[in-house]
Design a protein around this motif. Structure first.
Motif, PDB file in Angstrom:
ATOM      1  N   ASN A   1      92.458  61.082 -82.531  1.00 33.26           N
ATOM      2  CA  ASN A   1      91.921  60.792 -81.187  1.00 33.26           C
ATOM      3  C   ASN A   1      91.491  59.343 -81.037  1.00 33.26           C
ATOM      4  O   ASN A   1      90.853  58.974 -80.072  1.00 33.26           O
ATOM      5  CB  ASN A   1      90.706  61.678 -80.913  1.00 33.26           C
TER       6      ASN A   1
ATOM      7  N   MET B   1      91.172  55.441 -80.341  1.00 32.01           N
ATOM      8  CA  MET B   1      91.641  54.569 -79.269  1.00 32.01           C
ATOM      9  C   MET B   1      92.146  53.269 -79.903  1.00 32.01           C
ATOM     10  O   MET B   1      91.750  52.909 -81.013  1.00 32.01           O
ATOM     11  CB  MET B   1      90.497  54.271 -78.297  1.00 32.01           C
ATOM     12  N   ASP B   2      93.037  52.609 -79.162  1.00 30.98           N
ATOM     13  CA  ASP B   2      93.633  51.377 -79.698  1.00 30.98           C
ATOM     14  C   ASP B   2      92.590  50.277 -79.906  1.00 30.98           C
ATOM     15  O   ASP B   2      92.630  49.552 -80.889  1.00 30.98           O
ATOM     16  CB  ASP B   2      94.735  50.875 -78.757  1.00 30.98           C
TER      17      ASP B   2
ATOM     18  N   LYS C   1      88.265  59.162 -78.481  1.00 29.22           N
ATOM     19  CA  LYS C   1      87.944  60.015 -77.346  1.00 29.22           C
ATOM     20  C   LYS C   1      88.315  61.430 -77.743  1.00 29.22           C
ATOM     21  O   LYS C   1      89.466  61.693 -78.082  1.00 29.22           O
ATOM     22  CB  LYS C   1      88.778  59.609 -76.128  1.00 29.22           C
TER      23      LYS C   1
ATOM     24  N   THR D   1      83.190  60.010 -75.791  1.00 28.13           N
ATOM     25  CA  THR D   1      83.667  58.858 -76.548  1.00 28.13           C
ATOM     26  C   THR D   1      82.772  58.690 -77.759  1.00 28.13           C
ATOM     27  O   THR D   1      81.545  58.707 -77.636  1.00 28.13           O
ATOM     28  CB  THR D   1      83.607  57.592 -75.677  1.00 28.13           C
TER      29      THR D   1
ATOM     30  N   ARG E   1      95.990  65.098 -75.691  1.00 30.84           N
ATOM     31  CA  ARG E   1      94.783  64.322 -75.387  1.00 30.84           C
ATOM     32  C   ARG E   1      95.030  63.570 -74.094  1.00 30.84           C
ATOM     33  O   ARG E   1      96.075  63.734 -73.473  1.00 30.84           O
ATOM     34  CB  ARG E   1      94.428  63.379 -76.536  1.00 30.84           C
ATOM     35  N   ASP E   2      94.068  62.775 -73.717  1.00 23.99           N
ATOM     36  CA  ASP E   2      94.162  62.027 -72.453  1.00 23.99           C
ATOM     37  C   ASP E   2      95.494  61.276 -72.393  1.00 23.99           C
ATOM     38  O   ASP E   2      95.776  60.411 -73.217  1.00 23.99           O
ATOM     39  CB  ASP E   2      92.989  61.048 -72.392  1.00 23.99           C
TER      40      ASP E   2
ATOM     41  N   LYS F   1      96.569  59.055 -70.611  1.00 28.89           N
ATOM     42  CA  LYS F   1      96.520  57.611 -70.362  1.00 28.89           C
ATOM     43  C   LYS F   1      96.690  56.836 -71.669  1.00 28.89           C
ATOM     44  O   LYS F   1      97.051  55.659 -71.657  1.00 28.89           O
ATOM     45  CB  LYS F   1      95.215  57.231 -69.672  1.00 28.89           C
ATOM     46  N   HIS F   2      96.429  57.494 -72.779  1.00 22.24           N
ATOM     47  CA  HIS F   2      96.595  56.836 -74.074  1.00 22.24           C
ATOM     48  C   HIS F   2      97.961  57.113 -74.688  1.00 22.24           C
ATOM     49  O   HIS F   2      98.202  56.754 -75.833  1.00 22.24           O
ATOM     50  CB  HIS F   2      95.500  57.288 -75.056  1.00 22.24           C
TER      51      HIS F   2
END
Ligand code: MN
Length: 298
Positions: A8, A10-11, A22, A27, A120-121, A123-124
């Motif tokens: 999970n 994030m970049d 996330k 978060t 997962r989201d 958008k990622h």
């Protein structure tokens, strides 16, 4: 903890942080100092998994700028561990391509499996990842997919229907389809990725059959329950496939969004196939139509 949230992550990580992730509606940011921040609606529940050392932080820093909104439809604290129908849409801001709405049902027992599948989201996630995950998802969970093609969209729009009302009708219809599909089983609740104040949503649906029991609205709902993340992934997968189909039909690669690349592609389509054809695959009332017409005349 880094291993636990490996899927999970994030970049980007803030300065001084080991990782940011996330997951499960919040978060998580771990700092070199050993301090870990849990932020978001489900922060408390997530932090409590890690025992007493974890310090949940509430999202108080964000709230003052928020618009006042109708209360009573916020998801409960424990929502990420309930069996939920989530709904989300894509394509509302795209000149080309249909508004696509998906409702998806995720039972609480399936949450770990979905995490395994990489849900997962979205958008990622990039398009190829979306498609790979979606192909597994559609075999795993019940869902309802609605595609509002632009010919129909333009017809409704010209009759004076707002995009907000179209979205409300589609979300409601997708949810009703899915409720029928899974009956007699009932979800613990419904979660809509909020695009309008709940009261306006219900106003749009006056005279329609609407399930109002345990219905919740949240912005960024993809991060609140995996059912919304799953719905979003299925919707985006369908949207991407539709773009491939439309590109083939138009004889040109068509871009997403509504920027200048879109104007250029649309102008080429007008030159090749005419403006009548263009309006069958676009949201005609967007400013892109004007701009493309001008470009095409050059
Ligand atoms: Mn959304």
């Amino acid at each position: 903890m880094a291993d636990h949230y490996a899927g999970n992550k994030m970049d980007k990580t803030p300065p001084g942080a080991v990782f940011s992730a996330k997951a499960n509606g919040c978060t998580i940011t771990a700092y070199n100092s050993g301090k870990v921040l849990f932020q978001g609606g489900n922060a408390e529940a997530e932090a409590s998994k890690w025992g007493a050392q974890a310090q949940p932080q509430t999202k108080s820093s964000k709230s003052p700028t928020k618009k006042p909104q109708t209360t009573g439809y916020q998801p409960p604290e424990n929502i990420s561990s309930l069996s939920i129908i989530g709904s989300d849409e894509v394509g509302t801001g795209d000149f080309f391509g249909p508004i696509t709405v998906v409702a998806a049902y995720v039972k609480k027992e399936q949450i770990p499996l979905l995490q395994e599948l990489g849900v997962r989201d979205s958008k990622h996630l990039k398009d190829p990842q979306i498609s790979a995950i979606a192909k597994n998802l559609i075999k795993t969970i019940p869902y309802s997919l609605l595609v509002l093609h632009n010919e129909k969209y333009n017809e409704l729009q010209q009759k004076g229907m707002s995009q907000g009302k179209m979205k409300a009708l589609l979300h409601n219809q997708a949810i009703n389809h899915l409720l029928r599909k899974i009956a007699p089983e009932k979800p613990d609740g419904l979660l809509i990725d909020q695009f309008v104040d709940p009261l306006i949503y219900f106003k749009h649906l006056q005279g329609k059959k609407v399930e109002k029991e345990n219905i919740y609205f949240s912005t960024k709902a993809e991060g609140v329950h995996l059912a919304v993340a799953a719905a979003s992934i299925i919707a985006r997968h369908s949207f991407v496939k539709e773009f491939e189909r439309l590109s083939e039909k138009a004889g040109a690669v068509i871009p997403k969004g509504a920027g200048s690349q879109v104007d250029i592609a649309a102008a080429k389509i007008i030159q090749k196939r005419g403006s009548e054809f263009l309006s069958t695959i676009t949201k005609k009332h967007f400013a892109n139509t004007e701009k493309a017409m001008k470009l095409a005349k050059r």
